[in-house]
Scaffold this motif. Structure first.
Motif, PDB file in Angstrom:
ATOM      1  N   ILE A  17       0.806  -1.265  -0.021  1.00  0.00           N
ATOM      2  CA  ILE A  17       0.089   0.079  -0.008  1.00  0.00           C
ATOM      3  C   ILE A  17       0.885   1.338   0.084  1.00  0.00           C
ATOM      4  O   ILE A  17       0.473   2.165  -0.549  1.00  0.00           O
ATOM      5  CB  ILE A  17      -1.014   0.024   1.207  1.00  0.00           C
ATOM      6  N   ARG A  18       2.038   1.340   0.827  1.00  0.00           N
ATOM      7  CA  ARG A  18       3.011   2.323   0.866  1.00  0.00           C
ATOM      8  C   ARG A  18       3.397   2.704  -0.651  1.00  0.00           C
ATOM      9  O   ARG A  18       3.560   3.790  -1.094  1.00  0.00           O
ATOM     10  CB  ARG A  18       4.039   2.194   1.708  1.00  0.00           C
ATOM     11  N   GLY A  38     -10.635  -4.416   1.441  1.00  0.00           N
ATOM     12  CA  GLY A  38     -10.329  -5.659   1.147  1.00  0.00           C
ATOM     13  C   GLY A  38      -8.983  -5.858   0.485  1.00  0.00           C
ATOM     14  O   GLY A  38      -8.219  -5.164   0.906  1.00  0.00           O
ATOM     15  N   ASP A  39      -8.977  -6.415  -0.671  1.00  0.00           N
ATOM     16  CA  ASP A  39      -7.686  -6.182  -1.374  1.00  0.00           C
ATOM     17  C   ASP A  39      -7.978  -5.198  -2.721  1.00  0.00           C
ATOM     18  O   ASP A  39      -6.836  -5.221  -3.563  1.00  0.00           O
ATOM     19  CB  ASP A  39      -7.516  -7.681  -2.010  1.00  0.00           C
ATOM     20  N   ALA A  40      -8.890  -4.428  -2.648  1.00  0.00           N
ATOM     21  CA  ALA A  40      -9.034  -3.433  -3.717  1.00  0.00           C
ATOM     22  C   ALA A  40      -8.362  -2.068  -3.219  1.00  0.00           C
ATOM     23  O   ALA A  40      -8.748  -1.494  -2.190  1.00  0.00           O
ATOM     24  CB  ALA A  40     -10.504  -3.142  -3.991  1.00  0.00           C
ATOM     25  N   TYR A  41      -7.548  -1.571  -3.887  1.00  0.00           N
ATOM     26  CA  TYR A  41      -6.811  -0.146  -3.755  1.00  0.00           C
ATOM     27  C   TYR A  41      -7.747   0.534  -4.775  1.00  0.00           C
ATOM     28  O   TYR A  41      -7.504   0.847  -6.017  1.00  0.00           O
ATOM     29  CB  TYR A  41      -5.424  -0.271  -4.003  1.00  0.00           C
ATOM     30  N   ILE A  42      -8.403   1.839  -4.247  1.00  0.00           N
ATOM     31  CA  ILE A  42      -9.417   2.453  -5.175  1.00  0.00           C
ATOM     32  C   ILE A  42      -8.788   4.203  -5.249  1.00  0.00           C
ATOM     33  O   ILE A  42      -8.453   4.508  -4.260  1.00  0.00           O
ATOM     34  CB  ILE A  42     -10.633   2.442  -4.700  1.00  0.00           C
ATOM     35  N   ASP A  97       3.274 -14.885  -4.409  1.00  0.00           N
ATOM     36  CA  ASP A  97       2.820 -14.981  -5.544  1.00  0.00           C
ATOM     37  C   ASP A  97       1.628 -13.735  -5.677  1.00  0.00           C
ATOM     38  O   ASP A  97       0.473 -14.064  -5.381  1.00  0.00           O
ATOM     39  CB  ASP A  97       1.879 -16.207  -6.173  1.00  0.00           C
ATOM     40  N   LEU A  98       1.808 -12.481  -5.897  1.00  0.00           N
ATOM     41  CA  LEU A  98       0.978 -11.230  -5.705  1.00  0.00           C
ATOM     42  C   LEU A  98       0.712 -10.828  -7.325  1.00  0.00           C
ATOM     43  O   LEU A  98       1.713 -10.674  -8.272  1.00  0.00           O
ATOM     44  CB  LEU A  98       1.886 -10.120  -5.161  1.00  0.00           C
ATOM     45  N   HIS A  99      -0.563 -10.595  -7.409  1.00  0.00           N
ATOM     46  CA  HIS A  99      -1.102 -10.204  -9.011  1.00  0.00           C
ATOM     47  C   HIS A  99      -1.873  -9.176  -8.646  1.00  0.00           C
ATOM     48  O   HIS A  99      -2.698  -9.030  -7.612  1.00  0.00           O
ATOM     49  CB  HIS A  99      -1.544 -11.291  -9.509  1.00  0.00           C
ATOM     50  N   ALA A 100      -2.482  -8.571  -9.550  1.00  0.00           N
ATOM     51  CA  ALA A 100      -3.509  -7.721  -9.512  1.00  0.00           C
ATOM     52  C   ALA A 100      -4.272  -7.522 -10.929  1.00  0.00           C
ATOM     53  O   ALA A 100      -3.804  -7.717 -12.011  1.00  0.00           O
ATOM     54  CB  ALA A 100      -3.054  -6.120  -9.356  1.00  0.00           C
ATOM     55  N   ARG A 101      -5.513  -7.190 -10.990  1.00  0.00           N
ATOM     56  CA  ARG A 101      -6.466  -6.972 -12.091  1.00  0.00           C
ATOM     57  C   ARG A 101      -6.711  -5.391 -11.729  1.00  0.00           C
ATOM     58  O   ARG A 101      -7.233  -5.048 -11.002  1.00  0.00           O
ATOM     59  CB  ARG A 101      -7.572  -7.789 -12.331  1.00  0.00           C
ATOM     60  N   ILE A 102      -6.518  -4.420 -12.885  1.00  0.00           N
ATOM     61  CA  ILE A 102      -6.667  -3.193 -12.631  1.00  0.00           C
ATOM     62  C   ILE A 102      -7.996  -2.753 -13.757  1.00  0.00           C
ATOM     63  O   ILE A 102      -7.830  -3.157 -14.853  1.00  0.00           O
ATOM     64  CB  ILE A 102      -5.602  -2.459 -13.066  1.00  0.00           C
ATOM     65  N   ASN A 134     -14.829  -3.811 -14.848  1.00  0.00           N
ATOM     66  CA  ASN A 134     -13.708  -4.119 -15.574  1.00  0.00           C
ATOM     67  C   ASN A 134     -12.598  -5.012 -14.878  1.00  0.00           C
ATOM     68  O   ASN A 134     -12.124  -5.821 -15.258  1.00  0.00           O
ATOM     69  CB  ASN A 134     -13.025  -2.847 -16.107  1.00  0.00           C
ATOM     70  N   GLU A 135     -12.425  -4.750 -13.562  1.00  0.00           N
ATOM     71  CA  GLU A 135     -11.315  -5.235 -12.753  1.00  0.00           C
ATOM     72  C   GLU A 135     -12.031  -6.625 -12.441  1.00  0.00           C
ATOM     73  O   GLU A 135     -11.431  -7.775 -12.441  1.00  0.00           O
ATOM     74  CB  GLU A 135     -11.490  -4.351 -11.295  1.00  0.00           C
TER      75      GLU A 135
END
Length: 185
Positions: A17-18, A38-42, A97-102, A134-135
Motif C-alpha cells: 500500500i505504501r 479488502g484487496d481493492a486499492y481505489i 505470488d502477488l497479482h492484480a487486475r486493474i 472491468n476489474e
C-alpha cells in the motif's frame, strides 16, 4: 495470504500500500486514493465540477494551468503500470505470488463525505461501477478499460493548450503502445 503468519501478512500489505501510494503521489493529474477495501486499492483522477476535458491545476505558482483529457488518461495508465511493476518487484523480493487486475472507468461520478462516526470520502456513479466491472472480469497483471478510454489513449491528441510536461506525454504514449503490444492493455 493463508500461508503467512498475520504479522508477516500485515507487513507485506503495508509495504504494498505504501508503494502504491507512492505511484499515486507521482502522478501529474489530480489523482487521489479513495480507500483500500479488502484487496481493492481505489483511486480516482481529476474529480472536478465542470468540463473534464480541461482540468485546472493550481499546484505550481498558483497559476491556473490546463491538462487535457488525453494526458490525464495517460497518467492513469502510467500509475496502473507502476502498480503492476510494484507487484512484480514484491514477487521477486518476497517470493509471494502477488497479482492484480486493474479496472479503469471514465465518466461522471458524484462524491462526498459520508457518515458521522467514521466519515469517509466516497465516490459513486457509473464510472465507479464500470471500473469495478472491468476489474472483476479482467485477467491478472493486466489493465482493463472501456473501448472509449482505449480509443482516447491510442488515437487521441492533446488539446491546446495542455500544460502536461512533454516528457510525460511521450512516456505515456510509448507505454500505451508497449502495453498493447504485450497484451497488458
Amino acid at each position: 495470504s493463508q500461508q503467512l503468519v498475520p504479522e508477516k501478512l500485515a507487513d507485506v500489505v503495508n509495504s504494498l500500500i505504501r508503494d502504491f501510494d507512492e505511484c499515486v503521489l507521482g502522478s501529474v493529474g489530480h489523482m487521489i486514493k479513495i480507500d483500500t477495501i479488502g484487496d481493492a486499492y481505489i483511486v480516482v483522477n481529476w474529480m472536478t465540477s465542470g468540463n473534464p476535458s480541461s482540468v485546472s491545476d493550481r499546484r505550481s505558482d498558483d497559476q491556473q494551468q490546463e491538462i487535457c483529457t488525453l494526458c490525464l488518461y495517460l497518467d492513469v495508465i502510467i500509475v496502473a503500470n507502476n502498480i503492476l511493476s510494484v507487484l512484480a518487484r514484491h514477487r521477486a523480493k518476497t517470493g509471494i505470488d502477488l497479482h492484480a487486475r486493474i479496472g479503469i472507468g471514465a465518466g461522471e461520478v458524484i462524491s462526498g463525505v459520508m457518515g458521522r462516526l467514521q466519515p469517509r470520502f466516497c465516490v459513486y456513479g457509473p464510472a465507479m461501477m464500470e471500473a469495478a466491472e472491468n476489474e472483476l472480469q479482467g485477467q491478472a497483471d493486466k489493465v482493463h478499460c472501456t473501448q472509449e478510454f482505449f480509443d482516447v489513449i491510442t488515437n487521441g491528441m492533446c488539446a491546446t493548450p495542455c500544460s502536461a510536461p512533454l516528457q510525460h506525454k511521450i512516456e505515456g504514449i510509448r507505454l500505451v503502445h508497449r502495453m498493447v503490444q504485450e497484451g497488458k492493455l
